[in-house]
Design an enzyme around this catalytic site. Structure first.
Site, PDB file in Angstrom:
ATOM      1  N   LEU A  39       0.849  -1.189   0.000  1.00 24.41           N
ATOM      2  CA  LEU A  39       0.000   0.000   0.000  1.00 24.41           C
ATOM      3  C   LEU A  39       0.887   1.242   0.000  1.00 24.41           C
ATOM      4  O   LEU A  39       1.927   1.283   0.658  1.00 24.41           O
ATOM      5  CB  LEU A  39      -0.909   0.015   1.229  1.00 24.41           C
ATOM      6  N   ALA A 182      14.614  14.128 -13.127  1.00 28.13           N
ATOM      7  CA  ALA A 182      14.605  14.347 -11.676  1.00 28.13           C
ATOM      8  C   ALA A 182      15.199  13.164 -10.914  1.00 28.13           C
ATOM      9  O   ALA A 182      16.011  13.345 -10.006  1.00 28.13           O
ATOM     10  CB  ALA A 182      13.177  14.626 -11.209  1.00 28.13           C
ATOM     11  N   GLY A 184      17.298  10.729 -11.913  1.00 26.58           N
ATOM     12  CA  GLY A 184      18.732  10.586 -12.145  1.00 26.58           C
ATOM     13  C   GLY A 184      19.542  11.632 -11.410  1.00 26.58           C
ATOM     14  O   GLY A 184      20.573  11.323 -10.786  1.00 26.58           O
ATOM     15  N   HIS A 441       9.120  39.116   6.649  1.00 30.68           N
ATOM     16  CA  HIS A 441      10.563  39.368   6.621  1.00 30.68           C
ATOM     17  C   HIS A 441      11.157  38.958   7.961  1.00 30.68           C
ATOM     18  O   HIS A 441      10.559  39.225   9.012  1.00 30.68           O
ATOM     19  CB  HIS A 441      10.815  40.860   6.382  1.00 30.68           C
TER      20      HIS A 441
END
Length: 462
Positions: A39, A182, A184, A441
């Site tokens: 699963l 992605a 590799g 910030h």
């Protein structure tokens, strides 16, 4: 043999399948899931999640090695590979138990075995015993597997797939990764951080070819600085195993010969459509994938397909979204079809990559006048404080309407930031709303605001 009746049977318990089953149960459908392995599917057990656990260990190692930059003196770190791998497997096991618990909580019946369509809403499930199910609706969510390279079979010794790469008994001295998508690139980063000599071979003209060209170029530069060799516009012409080493003949932009201990095959995926009994239905295939309409319905009434088996983008979150969309459409709810252009993509390399929407080149092909804004993390206070100033944020707008056409990021933890632009696209915000949004910030996300300002020559910090 008695038949068990259901409103919906989902074949495959991966991120698309189990989510579809849960949503169906929430909407009052009597639902079952058939899963032949674990699963959670490949993503949870042998893909997305265990890979990220390994990469987290690599991040910690990198941070400890650079601790002196922060004024912290530590001893030389030692990698305990067995513990690194075991932690990764433990994460998957915990998540798998979580999926089982969710299905139980939502009263979804789970059958362990291999499903086969028999036609007219009937299925057989072959496990320890054979059972027959009847369903008003069937969703195929069988996923995909690593694509094989002819004459280069995975043997677990010299030639690996992602499975072998996830559970190494030792770090090879040398590894060649074939394929710079992605998967590799993520494994290239992990094995390089663990001390291996890493080489990447890619057929196209750049790594991460699905990303914006500027992003690809930035990651290429970073990987090379880390000591990873990269060959683009290249392919493996031949190979042989000689005295325990693999010798690869590389042809293309630069002809060369590579000698390595391990070859990792990361050249894409093949959909799992074999032995499903599709020949007993009207379901059609296109280049190995199941053909569906915009609501995931196949050519066979009451049979649907979601996730990797139904084609790109091959992403877990796309599969989950399709699962919900498909079930809600079955139940007659008002749903919007999937817009693949609004599916964000993430690569957990070092530095990370995240994007949503069109690249600059793709946006130019729309025939519209565009505005492009960029803001570097080197000009962001939080990034400097975190010693994470590599990379930038890039946004593309339609000049006439202010529509956000695309957003692209490369840098530290940008995979956690792309959601801001994904939400913006879903809400159809313009540059005006994004400019008026107040971001906290100091945060790295401020670069997202500055990039929008930069597209309109209003950047405040560059």
């Amino acid at each position: 043999m008695s038949k068990q009746q259901f409103d919906l049977v989902v074949v495959g318990g991966g991120p698309g399948g189990y989510v579809a089953a849960i949503r169906a149960s929430q909407l009052g459908m009597k639902t079952a899931v058939v899963e032949r392995a674990e699963l959670g599917g490949i993503c949870l057990n042998w893909g997305c999640l265990p890979t990220k656990a390994l990469l987290r260990s690599a991040d910690v190692l990198r941070l400890v090695k650079n601790a002196n930059v922060f004024g912290i003196e530590v001893a030389q770190p030692q990698v305990k590979l067995e513990k690194v791998v075991q932690r990764s497997r433990d994460v998957s096991a915990k998540l798998q138990r979580g999926v089982a618990g969710l299905l139980k909580k939502n009263k979804v019946t789970v059958f362990q075995g291999e499903a086969q369509l028999l036609g007219q809403g009937q299925l057989s499930v072959k496990g320890t015993t054979t059972q027959q199910l009847s369903a008003k609706h069937i969703i195929l969510a069988t996923g995909a597997r690593a694509r094989a390279i002819p004459n280069m079979p995975v043997d677990g010794k010299h030639f690996w797939s992602y499975r072998e790469a996830l559970i190494p008994k030792a770090i090879p001295k040398r590894i060649v990764v074939i394929g710079a998508g992605a998967i590799g690139i993520e494994f290239a980063c992990f094995y390089r951080s663990m001390g291996a000599e890493v080489t990447v071979v890619e057929m196209t003209d750049r790594i991460l070819p699905q990303e914006d060209a500027e992003i690809s170029n930035t990651v290429t530069k970073s990987l090379k600085q880390d000591g990873i060799q990269i060959y683009t516009e290249s392919k493996v012409a031949s190979h042989q195993v000689v005295k325990g080493e693999v010798v690869l003949k590389i042809e293309g932009k630069q002809n060369t010969q590579l000698t390595t201990d391990v070859v990792l095959l990361a050249v894409g995926i093949s959909a799992n459509t074999e032995n499903l009994g599709l020949e007993k239905t009207k379901v059609e295939l296109d280049r190995g994938h199941i053909v569906t309409d915009q609501y995931c319905q196949t050519s066979e009434k009451n049979i649907y397909a979601i996730g990797d088996v139904a084609g790109p983008p091959w992403l877990a979150h796309k599969a989950s979204h399709e699962g919900v969309l498909c079930v809600e459409k079955i139940m007659g709810l008002d749903v919007h079809p999937l817009d693949v252009n609004k599916v964000p993509t993430c690569t957990y390399s070092h530095p990370q990559v995240a994007s949503v929407g069109y690249s600059e080149k793709q946006a130019q092909t729309l025939g519209k006048k565009i505005r492009v804004g960029k803001f570097p993390f080197v000009a962001n206070g939080k990034a400097l404080a975190m010693e994470s100033s590599e990379g930038f944020v890039k946004v593309i707008f339609d000049d006439a309407s202010g529509e956000l056409l695309g957003a692209h990021m490369v840098g530290e933890e940008v995979t956690e930031m792309i959601n801001g632009y994904a939400i913006a696209q879903t809400l159809e915000t313009t540059e005006q709303e994004l400019m008026q949004t107040i971001l906290p910030h100091p945060t790295m996300s401020e670069a997202m605001h500055e990039a929008v300002l930069a597209a309109y020559q209003r950047a405040l910090h560059q």
